[in-house]
Every structure is written in structure tokens, then in C-alpha cells.
Design an enzyme around this catalytic site. Sequence first.
Site, PDB file in Angstrom:
ATOM      1  N   LEU A   1      53.522  12.455  38.770  1.00 40.62           N
ATOM      2  CA  LEU A   1      52.115  12.820  38.699  1.00 40.62           C
ATOM      3  C   LEU A   1      51.351  12.032  39.762  1.00 40.62           C
ATOM      4  O   LEU A   1      51.715  10.897  40.080  1.00 40.62           O
ATOM      5  CB  LEU A   1      51.529  12.501  37.316  1.00 40.62           C
ATOM      6  CG  LEU A   1      52.045  13.325  36.128  1.00 40.62           C
ATOM      7  CD1 LEU A   1      51.473  12.776  34.820  1.00 40.62           C
ATOM      8  CD2 LEU A   1      51.687  14.794  36.289  1.00 40.62           C
ATOM      9  N   ASP A   2      50.273  12.633  40.284  1.00 43.42           N
ATOM     10  CA  ASP A   2      49.435  11.925  41.243  1.00 43.42           C
ATOM     11  C   ASP A   2      48.787  10.718  40.581  1.00 43.42           C
ATOM     12  O   ASP A   2      48.676  10.647  39.345  1.00 43.42           O
ATOM     13  CB  ASP A   2      48.341  12.846  41.782  1.00 43.42           C
ATOM     14  CG  ASP A   2      48.901  14.017  42.574  1.00 43.42           C
ATOM     15  OD1 ASP A   2      50.057  13.918  43.052  1.00 43.42           O
ATOM     16  OD2 ASP A   2      48.184  15.027  42.717  1.00 43.42           O
ATOM     17  N   ALA A   3      48.305   9.781  41.394  1.00 44.51           N
ATOM     18  CA  ALA A   3      47.703   8.558  40.867  1.00 44.51           C
ATOM     19  C   ALA A   3      46.514   8.849  39.958  1.00 44.51           C
ATOM     20  O   ALA A   3      46.322   8.174  38.935  1.00 44.51           O
ATOM     21  CB  ALA A   3      47.269   7.651  42.021  1.00 44.51           C
TER      22      ALA A   3
ATOM     23  N   HIS B   1      51.280  18.420  45.004  1.00 37.62           N
ATOM     24  CA  HIS B   1      49.871  18.647  44.677  1.00 37.62           C
ATOM     25  C   HIS B   1      49.605  20.110  44.295  1.00 37.62           C
ATOM     26  O   HIS B   1      48.551  20.669  44.613  1.00 37.62           O
ATOM     27  CB  HIS B   1      48.976  18.281  45.859  1.00 37.62           C
ATOM     28  CG  HIS B   1      48.936  16.815  46.175  1.00 37.62           C
ATOM     29  ND1 HIS B   1      49.042  15.825  45.230  1.00 37.62           N
ATOM     30  CD2 HIS B   1      48.800  16.176  47.372  1.00 37.62           C
ATOM     31  CE1 HIS B   1      48.968  14.640  45.816  1.00 37.62           C
ATOM     32  NE2 HIS B   1      48.829  14.820  47.112  1.00 37.62           N
TER      33      HIS B   1
END
Length: 230
Positions: free
Chosen positions: A100-102, A183
Site C-alpha cells: 500500500l502507498d504511504a 498506484h
Amino acid sequence: MRLDKFLCETLGVTRKQAGRVLKSERVTVDGEVIKSGAVKVNEHEEVAFEGRPLTLSGPRYFMMHKPAGVVCSHEDAFNPTVFVLLDEVNAEKLHIAGRLDADTTGLLLLTDDGQWSHRITSPKHQCSKTYRVWLVDPISPETAPAFKEGVMLRGEKQPTLPATLEKVGDYEALLTIQEGKYHQVKRMFAAVGNKVDALHRESIGHLVLDEHLEPGEYRPLTDEEIALLG
């Protein structure tokens, strides 16, 4: 099995390092501090390191409620990683099954079982992931049909696989996708002229994030949960 060999296999240390660990009085067998590596242990005895039980029982599987602001990496020069949230022996041997993205929160799976995680992340298995998405602009009526048809993302040669969008409010929706491009959710909404404000993964396949886990907390998966994705 000799205790020092047991420590080598469970802690990932050399025989010499195991000896040092034993001398430091951080290893117990059934609650008793043991300093000799020659002591024999069996499957009925509990061996613990710094109070944490050690086991040779096989691969590990964890569910985490990932908070915002931590990255899905073992090391990062600028941000804390999800691995600093783990209080596990040999945490560095675990890997993430679906990053997962930050700034994205929600369900994160960690394991040391490569075959199991491959079934989750490999595009050919098309393991679904459901995200709760909050948008900057209102969701247009054309968004759901476009996602169901598949949208072309910048830099890609093929459109996305069919995805399901369930509108919750003017600015909120549940999006279920069958793949995990870089993304992807943010790029999908950008492709239809909108922008993601916040993103939270609620489920992977039939496995749903435990509602009792607060951000930053984690727990082992049950056998039934492991089988859901197996």
C-alpha cells in the site's frame, strides 16, 4: 533437538551467536532460564526468547491495520516502515503480500510463505481487492460504467481489467479491482478526471480487515482466514 540448534533455526543466528544469546539469560524453557546449548528440547516444551515463544511450526501469516505515514518497505531513509510496528522474532524475514502507498490505510498482509503471497499478488490469479475511496470532486455517473469497461492508464499498453464501483456518497465509493498496478486506484480516477483524497483497503479476496484492529495493530491470521486466500 539441542537448544542451540533450535535457536539457530528459529532466530536465524549462527551456533556461536546462539551461545551468546544463551549466556545473556534471555532464553527460557518452560519459564526457566537456560544457558546451556546442549540441553535437549522437544515439541511439548515452550522455548521463549525475551518472553516471546519460538516455534518451528512453519510459515507465519499476519493481518495489519496499516496506518497512514508508514511505508511498505524493510528500509526507508525518510519514513518509518510497517516493520517497526511488528514485535516478532525475525520480522525481517516477513514480506508484504500486496503493498500500500504511504498515505493509504487498511488491510495489509505479511507472511514468509512465498507461494501463498504469490496467489494474492500474481495478476493471473486475479485476487480481488476492495478499497473505500474518498474523492476531491463528485463522482460522475459515467465513472462506474467506465471502470466496468476498463480504462486506459497513462503509460500502460492495455486497459485495466473490469472493476466494480459502488457509490456510497457524492464523494465516497467502494472500488473492487482484480489486479494491482502501480498506484492503480489513484490512476484510474485520474483517468476519468477525478482525484483521490483518501484511500483505505477493506478486503483482499474474502478476507476482511478485522474491525477490532486499531491503526498500527496486527494479529496472526486464523487457519480459516489463511485458507480463504490459499
